[in-house]
Write a protein that holds these residues in place. Sequence first.
Motif, PDB file in Angstrom:
ATOM      1  N   THR A  50       1.478   5.083  10.321  1.00  0.00           N
ATOM      2  CA  THR A  50       2.439   4.683   9.272  1.00  0.00           C
ATOM      3  C   THR A  50       3.679   5.561   9.244  1.00  0.00           C
ATOM      4  N   SER A  72       0.461  -0.307   3.474  1.00  0.00           N
ATOM      5  CA  SER A  72       1.631   0.517   3.780  1.00  0.00           C
ATOM      6  C   SER A  72       2.646  -0.258   4.612  1.00  0.00           C
ATOM      7  N   LEU A 124       0.110   3.679   1.521  1.00  0.00           N
ATOM      8  CA  LEU A 124      -0.954   4.365   2.258  1.00  0.00           C
ATOM      9  C   LEU A 124      -1.898   5.105   1.311  1.00  0.00           C
TER      10      LEU A 124
END
Length: 520
Positions: free
Chosen positions: A310, A344, A366
Amino acid sequence: MSPIITVIIAFAACLIGGLVGYTYRKNYTEKKIDRTEEYAKRLYDDAVRKAEDYKKEKVLEAKEEILKAKAENDRERAENEREMRERRNEIQKNERRLIQREETLDKKADNLETREEALNNKAAELTKKEAELDELKAKQLTELERIASLTKDEAKQIVIDRVQKEAFHDAAASVREIETQAKEEGEKKARNIIALAIQKCAADHVAETTVSVISLPNDDMKGRIIGREGRNIRALETATGVDLIIDDTPEAVIVSAFDPVRREVARIAVEKLIMDGRIHPARIEEMVEKARKEVDNQIREAGENAVFETNQHGIHHELVKLLGRLRYRTSYGQNVLKHSIEVSHLAGLMAAELGADVQLAKRAGLLHDIGKAVDHESEGTHVTLGAELARKYHENNDVVHCIMAHHNDVEPQTVEAVLVQAADAISAARPGARRESLENYIKRLEKLEEIANSFDGVEKCYAIQSGREVRIMVKPDDVTDEGIKVLAKEIAKRIEEQMEYPGQIRVNVIRETRSTEYAK
């Protein structure tokens, strides 16, 4: 020579010397006196001269001072005379100005008197005309009331009612048109953003389930796992903190525990013991320690991979470990770590489309379910626990707010919080993300509708959004606008008391009054 002569000669010599000395001294003294008298006379003359000079000098200075004082007096007298002349001139100007002002005021007073008299005459005329108009108005009103067979108040009420109806109609039409247009545009734009986000995030997400059944090579292994008088199984349960269930199931051992990490440690340890073949308490403790280290490494790697995937660097290492623990946590069959990564990505994509803070949305997405990593160990919901963990490890206040708002525990105050909430719903609601028994699902929806229908004034109710919301239509004649708030609270309280469900259920009570007219 005889002594007498010698004495006479000596005496004569002394006498002559005394006469000579007297004569010399007398002459010297007289000369000295004369010189002294001359010196004194010179001193006196000098003193007299200096005194005369000093006297003349002082006389001259006195004359100069007198002249200066006289000149100063003359100047002051001239200055005073000039000031007096200026004051006299100024006083004369002020007097002339006052005289002119008095003349002007007298003229204005005369004009005002004239105007006042004219205004009084006009006022009298206007009063007379007003009385005539009132009389005419009263006659016309009487005549109108006679012709229309209505009083003044009745006619006024008819006009007011007509204007109100027209205004309400126009306002309702405008509001309906604006709402329809906004809804169409909003739904279209939201649909495009969500579709684009899902399209960009089209990755394979397999629902991972926690393995709780361990396959055995044969049934004899069960006896070895149990050990003499159960010492091996007790050692395993003590070291891992799980329950090992050994029943009649052929070639299988069931691991039972609320903590998924402990369950994974126990699974790995038992599999290693089965492969090794040596099963006794000392070996069990050794294998459990190795399995725990292996799981810790897997947790750390899973957390680091999630952060890397991410692109959210700078997260505290303890939060990274907690993220890795989510790998062994499932919700309705959906792996929570995969779900967090997906949320995310979705939140970041939607934030990019809307011009919001992409990094903030991805970071909050996240970490939104980070509380599920410790909800088996601590009291409280995963939302509250997640917010506390984010604060503890110095996350941004906006991230903490997104965590608190993703299940509407608090009202979302930022665009990113709304996007995280939407991404969470999208990830959980997409086909195949979660597994739930159809029978339980239908029962839950029926229970929701049953609770809502049990209240008076409810006309219709629908359980929608997979049971996350119940929409209730009430009878407008039985429930007031103020009463719908009380009804919503009572229904929500009844649902909390009688049902068990994950997350939150939104109770939406709608009171609608419809009026239909036909243009002919």
